[in-house]
Write a protein that holds these residues in place. Sequence first.
Motif, PDB file in Angstrom:
ATOM      1  N   GLN A   1      46.807  17.947 124.253  1.00 14.08           N
ATOM      2  CA  GLN A   1      48.125  18.146 124.834  1.00 14.08           C
ATOM      3  C   GLN A   1      48.236  17.414 126.169  1.00 14.08           C
ATOM      4  N   ALA A   2      49.441  16.974 126.476  1.00 13.55           N
ATOM      5  CA  ALA A   2      49.652  16.180 127.689  1.00 13.55           C
ATOM      6  C   ALA A   2      49.295  16.936 128.955  1.00 13.55           C
ATOM      7  N   GLY A   3      49.419  18.273 128.931  1.00 14.36           N
ATOM      8  CA  GLY A   3      49.129  19.073 130.115  1.00 14.36           C
ATOM      9  C   GLY A   3      47.644  19.325 130.340  1.00 14.36           C
ATOM     10  N   GLY A   4      46.789  18.909 129.391  1.00 18.09           N
ATOM     11  CA  GLY A   4      45.350  19.068 129.563  1.00 18.09           C
ATOM     12  C   GLY A   4      44.812  20.403 129.093  1.00 18.09           C
ATOM     13  N   VAL A   5      45.661  21.239 128.472  1.00 19.70           N
ATOM     14  CA  VAL A   5      45.239  22.535 127.944  1.00 19.70           C
ATOM     15  C   VAL A   5      45.546  22.566 126.454  1.00 19.70           C
ATOM     16  N   THR A   6      44.535  22.855 125.638  1.00 19.82           N
ATOM     17  CA  THR A   6      44.699  22.867 124.185  1.00 19.82           C
ATOM     18  C   THR A   6      45.663  23.956 123.752  1.00 19.82           C
ATOM     19  N   GLY A   7      46.568  23.609 122.831  1.00 17.57           N
ATOM     20  CA  GLY A   7      47.516  24.568 122.297  1.00 17.57           C
ATOM     21  C   GLY A   7      46.986  25.200 121.022  1.00 17.57           C
ATOM     22  N   GLY A   8      47.851  25.978 120.351  1.00 24.06           N
ATOM     23  CA  GLY A   8      47.419  26.619 119.121  1.00 24.06           C
ATOM     24  C   GLY A   8      48.536  27.358 118.424  1.00 24.06           C
ATOM     25  N   ASN A   9      48.214  27.911 117.249  1.00 26.72           N
ATOM     26  CA  ASN A   9      49.164  28.680 116.444  1.00 26.72           C
ATOM     27  C   ASN A   9      48.546  30.012 116.031  1.00 26.72           C
ATOM     28  N   PRO A  10      48.328  30.920 116.978  1.00 24.78           N
ATOM     29  CA  PRO A  10      47.624  32.162 116.650  1.00 24.78           C
ATOM     30  C   PRO A  10      48.360  33.044 115.646  1.00 24.78           C
ATOM     31  N   GLN A  11      49.663  32.846 115.494  1.00 25.66           N
ATOM     32  CA  GLN A  11      50.421  33.637 114.528  1.00 25.66           C
ATOM     33  C   GLN A  11      49.989  33.354 113.092  1.00 25.66           C
ATOM     34  N   LEU A  12      49.220  32.278 112.892  1.00 26.45           N
ATOM     35  CA  LEU A  12      48.768  31.917 111.542  1.00 26.45           C
ATOM     36  C   LEU A  12      47.310  32.288 111.285  1.00 26.45           C
ATOM     37  N   ILE A  13      46.674  32.981 112.227  1.00 25.22           N
ATOM     38  CA  ILE A  13      45.272  33.361 112.035  1.00 25.22           C
ATOM     39  C   ILE A  13      45.100  34.189 110.766  1.00 25.22           C
ATOM     40  N   GLY A  14      45.988  35.126 110.543  1.00 20.47           N
ATOM     41  CA  GLY A  14      45.908  35.961 109.346  1.00 20.47           C
ATOM     42  C   GLY A  14      46.019  35.144 108.071  1.00 20.47           C
ATOM     43  N   THR A  15      46.884  34.152 108.080  1.00 19.84           N
ATOM     44  CA  THR A  15      47.065  33.287 106.907  1.00 19.84           C
ATOM     45  C   THR A  15      45.783  32.523 106.603  1.00 19.84           C
ATOM     46  N   ILE A  16      45.182  31.937 107.633  1.00 23.76           N
ATOM     47  CA  ILE A  16      43.937  31.192 107.453  1.00 23.76           C
ATOM     48  C   ILE A  16      42.836  32.107 106.934  1.00 23.76           C
ATOM     49  N   ALA A  17      42.724  33.306 107.518  1.00 26.84           N
ATOM     50  CA  ALA A  17      41.663  34.237 107.138  1.00 26.84           C
ATOM     51  C   ALA A  17      41.823  34.726 105.699  1.00 26.84           C
ATOM     52  N   LYS A  18      43.022  35.083 105.316  1.00 28.50           N
ATOM     53  CA  LYS A  18      43.260  35.589 103.963  1.00 28.50           C
ATOM     54  C   LYS A  18      42.958  34.523 102.918  1.00 28.50           C
ATOM     55  N   ALA A  19      43.387  33.294 103.182  1.00 29.66           N
ATOM     56  CA  ALA A  19      43.114  32.209 102.239  1.00 29.66           C
ATOM     57  C   ALA A  19      41.616  31.936 102.144  1.00 29.66           C
ATOM     58  N   ALA A  20      40.918  32.058 103.266  1.00 29.83           N
ATOM     59  CA  ALA A  20      39.470  31.814 103.263  1.00 29.83           C
ATOM     60  C   ALA A  20      38.732  32.842 102.413  1.00 29.83           C
ATOM     61  N   ILE A  21      39.094  34.106 102.559  1.00 28.71           N
ATOM     62  CA  ILE A  21      38.453  35.148 101.749  1.00 28.71           C
ATOM     63  C   ILE A  21      38.774  34.934 100.274  1.00 28.71           C
ATOM     64  N   ALA A  22      40.007  34.561  99.976  1.00 18.93           N
ATOM     65  CA  ALA A  22      40.415  34.344  98.587  1.00 18.93           C
ATOM     66  C   ALA A  22      39.683  33.172  97.952  1.00 18.93           C
ATOM     67  N   THR A  23      39.268  32.199  98.764  1.00 22.16           N
ATOM     68  CA  THR A  23      38.597  31.016  98.225  1.00 22.16           C
ATOM     69  C   THR A  23      37.082  31.096  98.356  1.00 22.16           C
ATOM     70  N   GLY A  24      36.563  32.275  98.723  1.00 21.45           N
ATOM     71  CA  GLY A  24      35.131  32.505  98.628  1.00 21.45           C
ATOM     72  C   GLY A  24      34.325  32.399  99.898  1.00 21.45           C
TER      73      GLY A  24
END
Length: 275
Positions: free
Chosen positions: A206-229
């Motif tokens: 990021q231009a400001g020197g601080v990494t951004g993110g999308n924490p609202q999608l943590i649940g989505t990533i986690a659920k898909a990971a468990i479903a895929t083993g």
Amino acid sequence: MEQLKELFKDQQYNPDNFFLIAGPCVIEDEELLNTVADRVSRICKRLEIPYIFKASYRKANRTSIHSFTGIGDVEGLDLLQKIGQDFNLPVTSDIHSAAEAAMAAAYVDVLQIPAFLCRQTDILIAAAETGKVVNVKKGQFLSGEGMKFAVEKIRQAGNNNILLTERGTTFGYQDLIVDYRNIPIMKAHGAPVVMDCTHSLQQPNQAGGVTGGNPQLIGTIAKAAIATGADGLFIETHPVPAKAKSDGANVLQLDLLEPLLEQLVAIRKVVAKQQ
């Protein structure tokens, strides 16, 4: 997964459940570590989730020279070891050079190799030679197939205690994507596979020197990971993400962890019935 049985020998190890690596991104102070370890260990005990406490004693890969990097290596490692002893938990932190491997191994149970260093032969061998479990994060620039060479380096050094972690793939300059094919592909290398649910949602550079993110999608990533083993999940968490000194933009708020883990345990049970 003999390495997991040994890691969780002091816990109620449930081989049918996923395991969790969780904690704040970086060691800020003892109060933070105690708060997170107490809360997460209680949740995991209730849900029969084997738990490894994670916090970095130093952050070497910060975007800006002004970013917080840690309270001091020995000071941080002392606190991390104390958490392991006080809460009877295995603990982990990342290392950034071959010289750090033996030093950190005196304090932690699992040595974590950052994604951007996953091809560095000297670091992998030094970590392997400590005899500790080595968790290698897949580089954002590598495929799951390419991680077989990291596994080979560690095994050739005489260590079979290996974890592999998926943490997304670079997509342009300021985003990552998760290719869930990497979970079964890396499991075929003969090591348990972990999904990093927080760093895979980073928005680096990021231009400001601080990494951004999308924490609202943590649940989505986690659920898909468990479903895929996925065998385990990696989730950085903080009581007040806005006040976190590292990666506050993509950590999970501590109060949100318990309901998410309850959902994930339920998904895991369904997946287990199909195997």
